[in-house]
Design a protein around this motif. Structure first.
Motif, PDB file in Angstrom:
ATOM      1  N   UNK A 194       0.838  -1.202   0.000  1.00 14.33           N
ATOM      2  CA  UNK A 194       0.000   0.000   0.000  1.00 14.33           C
ATOM      3  C   UNK A 194       0.869   1.246   0.000  1.00 14.33           C
ATOM      4  N   UNK A 195       2.003   1.150   0.707  1.00 11.81           N
ATOM      5  CA  UNK A 195       3.001   2.233   0.755  1.00 11.81           C
ATOM      6  C   UNK A 195       2.459   3.501   1.384  1.00 11.81           C
ATOM      7  N   UNK A 196       1.462   3.365   2.251  1.00 12.99           N
ATOM      8  CA  UNK A 196       0.921   4.536   2.953  1.00 12.99           C
ATOM      9  C   UNK A 196       0.657   4.172   4.411  1.00 12.99           C
ATOM     10  N   UNK A 197       0.849   5.137   5.269  1.00 12.41           N
ATOM     11  CA  UNK A 197       0.482   4.954   6.667  1.00 12.41           C
ATOM     12  C   UNK A 197      -0.409   6.109   7.093  1.00 12.41           C
ATOM     13  N   UNK A 198      -1.249   5.838   8.063  1.00 13.54           N
ATOM     14  CA  UNK A 198      -2.191   6.847   8.557  1.00 13.54           C
ATOM     15  C   UNK A 198      -1.827   7.220   9.982  1.00 13.54           C
ATOM     16  N   UNK A 199      -1.762   8.492  10.252  1.00 15.31           N
ATOM     17  CA  UNK A 199      -1.482   8.984  11.598  1.00 15.31           C
ATOM     18  C   UNK A 199      -2.414  10.163  11.884  1.00 15.31           C
ATOM     19  N   UNK A 200      -2.372  10.631  13.094  1.00 15.95           N
ATOM     20  CA  UNK A 200      -3.215  11.769  13.482  1.00 15.95           C
ATOM     21  C   UNK A 200      -2.339  13.006  13.593  1.00 15.95           C
ATOM     22  N   UNK A 201      -2.508  13.916  12.654  1.00 14.56           N
ATOM     23  CA  UNK A 201      -1.699  15.132  12.658  1.00 14.56           C
ATOM     24  C   UNK A 201      -2.066  16.012  13.840  1.00 14.56           C
ATOM     25  N   UNK A 202      -3.339  16.097  14.123  1.00 20.08           N
ATOM     26  CA  UNK A 202      -3.867  16.745  15.318  1.00 20.08           C
ATOM     27  C   UNK A 202      -5.195  16.062  15.614  1.00 20.08           C
ATOM     28  N   UNK A 203      -5.746  16.235  16.805  1.00 23.01           N
ATOM     29  CA  UNK A 203      -6.962  15.500  17.168  1.00 23.01           C
ATOM     30  C   UNK A 203      -8.051  15.580  16.093  1.00 23.01           C
ATOM     31  N   UNK A 204      -8.445  14.403  15.606  1.00 20.68           N
ATOM     32  CA  UNK A 204      -9.525  14.332  14.629  1.00 20.68           C
ATOM     33  C   UNK A 204      -9.122  14.609  13.196  1.00 20.68           C
ATOM     34  N   UNK A 205      -7.833  14.915  12.967  1.00 22.90           N
ATOM     35  CA  UNK A 205      -7.369  15.231  11.619  1.00 22.90           C
ATOM     36  C   UNK A 205      -6.363  14.159  11.170  1.00 22.90           C
ATOM     37  N   UNK A 206      -6.772  13.290  10.248  1.00 21.43           N
ATOM     38  CA  UNK A 206      -5.854  12.232   9.805  1.00 21.43           C
ATOM     39  C   UNK A 206      -4.787  12.779   8.865  1.00 21.43           C
ATOM     40  N   UNK A 207      -3.677  12.099   8.873  1.00 27.93           N
ATOM     41  CA  UNK A 207      -2.569  12.462   7.983  1.00 27.93           C
ATOM     42  C   UNK A 207      -2.072  11.198   7.309  1.00 27.93           C
ATOM     43  N   UNK A 208      -1.976  11.237   5.999  1.00 24.97           N
ATOM     44  CA  UNK A 208      -1.482  10.092   5.236  1.00 24.97           C
ATOM     45  C   UNK A 208      -0.089  10.416   4.719  1.00 24.97           C
ATOM     46  N   UNK A 209       0.836   9.533   4.992  1.00 25.63           N
ATOM     47  CA  UNK A 209       2.206   9.725   4.531  1.00 25.63           C
ATOM     48  C   UNK A 209       2.725   8.434   3.906  1.00 25.63           C
ATOM     49  N   UNK A 210       3.838   8.543   3.234  1.00 26.06           N
ATOM     50  CA  UNK A 210       4.375   7.417   2.479  1.00 26.06           C
ATOM     51  C   UNK A 210       5.202   6.491   3.370  1.00 26.06           C
ATOM     52  N   UNK A 211       5.077   5.202   3.115  1.00 25.62           N
ATOM     53  CA  UNK A 211       5.921   4.197   3.753  1.00 25.62           C
ATOM     54  C   UNK A 211       6.820   3.611   2.675  1.00 25.62           C
ATOM     55  N   UNK A 212       8.111   3.606   2.912  1.00 19.72           N
ATOM     56  CA  UNK A 212       9.045   3.088   1.914  1.00 19.72           C
ATOM     57  C   UNK A 212       9.341   1.606   2.160  1.00 19.72           C
TER      58      UNK A 212
END
Length: 241
Positions: free
Chosen positions: A193-211
């Motif tokens: 999938x090469x993506x990870x999901x994290x919480x940038x701030x409460x209630x706001x998801x952030x998608x970034x790349x996984x190598x």
């Protein structure tokens, strides 16, 4: 007098029929493998496999109990290749810790290079054992078991050697090998999938790349930590430390 030639020729005819059957089964499995690699497991249909071999789909069901058996035997091809890759990786060094690093790296490299292997292996593992035994013939299950155990035995030998040398603290090397295989398939899926999901701030998801390197480093560090009896770390490991 006429019965003697018939009796003498029967084994030859039977052997020829058996050879033809094995050849046809190999053709079907090879066609399935090609479709897996080209389209993925989900998009490989029995009709497409039959068309690739040049036969009617009904003939496939003469050779295999169903789709699950065909997919299981196709997985055997991947596992046989993986076993060779693992054996080659293990042969590089006799040091258990370094050997474990190389085994995990070889597993990751193979999985990322053959995403259909990951899909196929996960599809089989998602089936309850009882259901799979009902849908797959005993001979096919035996072949699948041989292929899986062939891969796991390479890993088990390394873990056992590490436990004997004191590098690892493992009560059941075989169980740990099974767990590393199963968890590794899940982590490889994240690498695809090469993506990870994290919480940038409460209630706001952030998608970034996984190598691929992050996936490899995490799996190596996790395997070393579990084998050593310590909590897993996501740091990059150093061979021979």
């Amino acid at each position: 007098m006429s019965s003697e030639p018939t009796s003498a020729n029967a084994p030859a005819r039977g052997g020829t029929a058996a050879t033809r059957r094995r050849r046809r089964e190999a053709e079907i499995i090879s066609a399935t493998r090609r479709l897996f690699d080209e389209r993925g497991v989900r998009d490989a249909q029995i009709e497409d496999i039959a068309r690739a071999v040049g036969i009617n789909r009904a003939i496939i069901y003469r050779h295999f109990t169903g789709k699950e058996e065909l997919f299981s035997l196709t997985l055997v091809q991947y596992l046989d290749e993986l076993r060779v890759a693992l054996e080659q990786a293990a042969a590089v060094t006799d040091e258990p810790r370094d050997q474990l690093v190389r085994l995990v790296e070889a597993f990751v490299d193979y999985g990322l290079a053959h995403p259909a292997f990951v899909d196929c292996a996960q599809a089989i593992m998602r089936r309850p054992g009882g259901d799979l035994l009902e849908e797959v013939s005993e001979s096919a299950m035996y072949r699948l078991g041989q292929a899986i155990s062939g891969c796991l035995s390479v890993l088990t030998r390394t873990i056992t050697a590490g436990a004997e040398s004191g590098d690892f603290h493992v009560d059941d090397p075989g169980l740990l090998a099974n767990m590393l295989y199963a968890s590794g398939l899940g982590t490889l899926q994240l690498g695809r999938v090469a993506m990870r999901v994290s919480e940038e701030e409460p209630g706001v998801p952030r998608i970034s790349r996984v190598t691929a390197e992050q996936v490899r480093d995490h799996m190596v560090a996790s395997a070393l930590a579990v084998a050593a009896g310590a909590p897993a770390s996501t740091g990059s490991p150093t061979r021979g430390r």
